[in-house]
Design a protein around this motif. Structure first.
Motif, PDB file in Angstrom:
ATOM      1  N   PHE A 275      39.763  34.354  42.394  1.00  0.00           N
ATOM      2  CA  PHE A 275      39.930  35.162  41.180  1.00  0.00           C
ATOM      3  C   PHE A 275      40.590  36.507  41.487  1.00  0.00           C
ATOM      4  N   TYR A 276      40.269  37.084  42.616  1.00  0.00           N
ATOM      5  CA  TYR A 276      40.904  38.346  43.013  1.00  0.00           C
ATOM      6  C   TYR A 276      42.409  38.159  43.180  1.00  0.00           C
ATOM      7  N   ILE A 277      42.772  37.091  43.838  1.00  0.00           N
ATOM      8  CA  ILE A 277      44.197  36.820  44.068  1.00  0.00           C
ATOM      9  C   ILE A 277      44.895  36.536  42.749  1.00  0.00           C
ATOM     10  N   ARG A 278      44.268  35.741  41.884  1.00  0.00           N
ATOM     11  CA  ARG A 278      44.882  35.369  40.608  1.00  0.00           C
ATOM     12  C   ARG A 278      45.067  36.577  39.693  1.00  0.00           C
ATOM     13  N   GLN A 279      44.102  37.481  39.703  1.00  0.00           N
ATOM     14  CA  GLN A 279      44.177  38.656  38.833  1.00  0.00           C
ATOM     15  C   GLN A 279      44.848  39.847  39.513  1.00  0.00           C
ATOM     16  N   LYS A 280      45.341  39.643  40.743  1.00  0.00           N
ATOM     17  CA  LYS A 280      46.112  40.651  41.479  1.00  0.00           C
ATOM     18  C   LYS A 280      45.370  41.971  41.614  1.00  0.00           C
ATOM     19  N   HIS A 281      44.075  41.854  41.924  1.00  0.00           N
ATOM     20  CA  HIS A 281      43.278  43.050  42.198  1.00  0.00           C
ATOM     21  C   HIS A 281      43.647  43.612  43.572  1.00  0.00           C
ATOM     22  N   ASP A 282      43.265  44.864  43.781  1.00  0.00           N
ATOM     23  CA  ASP A 282      43.379  45.473  45.110  1.00  0.00           C
ATOM     24  C   ASP A 282      42.463  44.693  46.052  1.00  0.00           C
ATOM     25  N   PHE A 283      43.060  43.966  46.983  1.00  0.00           N
ATOM     26  CA  PHE A 283      42.316  42.984  47.773  1.00  0.00           C
ATOM     27  C   PHE A 283      41.585  43.591  48.960  1.00  0.00           C
ATOM     28  N   LYS A 284      41.855  44.860  49.279  1.00  0.00           N
ATOM     29  CA  LYS A 284      41.297  45.411  50.518  1.00  0.00           C
ATOM     30  C   LYS A 284      39.779  45.495  50.481  1.00  0.00           C
ATOM     31  N   TYR A 285      39.197  45.748  49.294  1.00  0.00           N
ATOM     32  CA  TYR A 285      37.747  45.848  49.188  1.00  0.00           C
ATOM     33  C   TYR A 285      37.085  44.495  49.435  1.00  0.00           C
TER      34      TYR A 285
END
Length: 336
Positions: A275-285
């Motif tokens: 879901f993080y990848i799909r919604q293009k969130h800041d992935f570092k956290y």
């Protein structure tokens, strides 16, 4: 009356961060107290006394004589010498002394804030909740110790899990306040609350199972991975053991549940990554959280295989703090 709100925020940040670090230290010392079987060495609560350690032979003999009255000494440590008793005494003494300091540090700055900055537009009484929970933690700590003084050789693993869980709740609350006061940015598009809360539930269950395992000395059996001495399910457990009232007091079952919950947690964390990848969130956290989870799993395996060596077990317990804290950050960034 002019109130410098900048000073209030500055002092509040310093207080919260220091308190957060103190409670981490408290959990670490508490874990080592448990791992060294030192928690029952002081058999009285001593809320206002016992600040100083025994200072002479008579004092030491008194504490040792009190310890000799409990089942742990009579059934397990009956050949313990006074020198050996002093070692376990100092672990419990350090834990209690630190608890007193945390209690004072959670209250005195709040009184100062109330007297000095109450007219500040940023002032809030919500931080007194921390003090209330710290006081409750002291009561729960004694409630836990008392369970091992009369009939049992050790403290109740149920009470131990409540004691640890409350400590981690206090840590989580303080960390949430820290994130809030530092104004950490939140995501505009949120991840499903259902998924986030379910993962949090799994983390909490895993921590509780870990406390059960520690209280039951369940890490001393089935010291192999990924199998449990050659099988997926513990071979000393029968079907009746699973459905009877002693389910949560069976170390073999608890270890199996602890392992299984870890696998389930990994599965749902993988979904969260998607879901993080799909919604293009800041992935570092989330990437940091992923790394922390992998380290925690590695520490858990090493702790098990080593037969619960204290250094690995202590790191594994501290790892649970890092897991929970990094996940609280993810929850915060997805909150409204």
């Amino acid at each position: 009356m002019f109130v410098n709100s900048d000073n209030y925020i500055k002092y509040l940040k310093l207080w919260l961060i220091t308190l957060f670090l103190l409670i981490i230290l408290m959990v670490a010392v508490g874990g080592l107290t448990r791992l060294t079987d030192s928690g029952l060495s002081i058999t009285a609560w001593e809320l206002f006394t016992g600040i100083l350690p025994p200072l002479n032979v008579n004092d030491w003999n008194f504490y040792f004589s009190q310890y000799k009255k409990i089942p742990e000494y009579q059934n397990i440590n009956y050949d313990m010498t006074l020198s050996e008793f002093k070692i376990i005494f100092y672990w419990e003494y350090a834990h209690r002394l630190l608890a007193r300091f945390v209690g004072l540090f959670s209250l005195i700055p709040l009184i100062f804030f109330s007297l000095t900055f109450k007219d500040s537009k940023y002032y809030s009484n919500k931080y007194y909740l921390i003090f209330f929970l710290v006081c409750l933690q002291g009561f729960i700590g004694w409630y836990m110790v008392s369970s091992g003084l009369i009939e049992n050789n050790d403290v109740s693993h149920f009470r131990l899990s409540v004691h640890l869980s409350l400590a981690l709740l206090i840590l989580s609350l303080i960390f949430w306040f820290i994130l809030d006061i530092f104004k950490v940015k939140r995501f505009h598009e949120k991840i499903s609350n259902l998924l986030l809360l379910f993962i949090l539930l799994l983390i909490v269950i895993q921590i509780i199972l870990g406390a059960f395992l520690s209280g039951l000395d369940g890490g001393l059996i089935y010291n192999s991975w990924p199998d449990m001495n050659g099988s997926f399910f513990p071979n000393d457990v029968k079907f009746n053991d699973i459905i009877n009232s002693q389910l949560l007091s069976n170390p073999s079952i608890i270890q199996f549940l602890h392992r299984s919950t870890a696998y389930l947690l990994i599965f749902f964390i993988m979904i969260l990554n998607y879901f993080y990848i799909r919604q293009k969130h800041d992935f570092k956290y989330l990437l940091f959280f992923d790394v922390v989870i992998l380290i925690q799993i590695f520490l858990g395996i090493i702790t098990l295989i080593s037969g619960v060596e204290i250094k690995y077990a202590s790191l594994h317990q501290l790892g649970s703090i890092l897991v929970l804290s990094t996940y609280i950050l993810i929850l915060y960034k997805n909150s409204n």
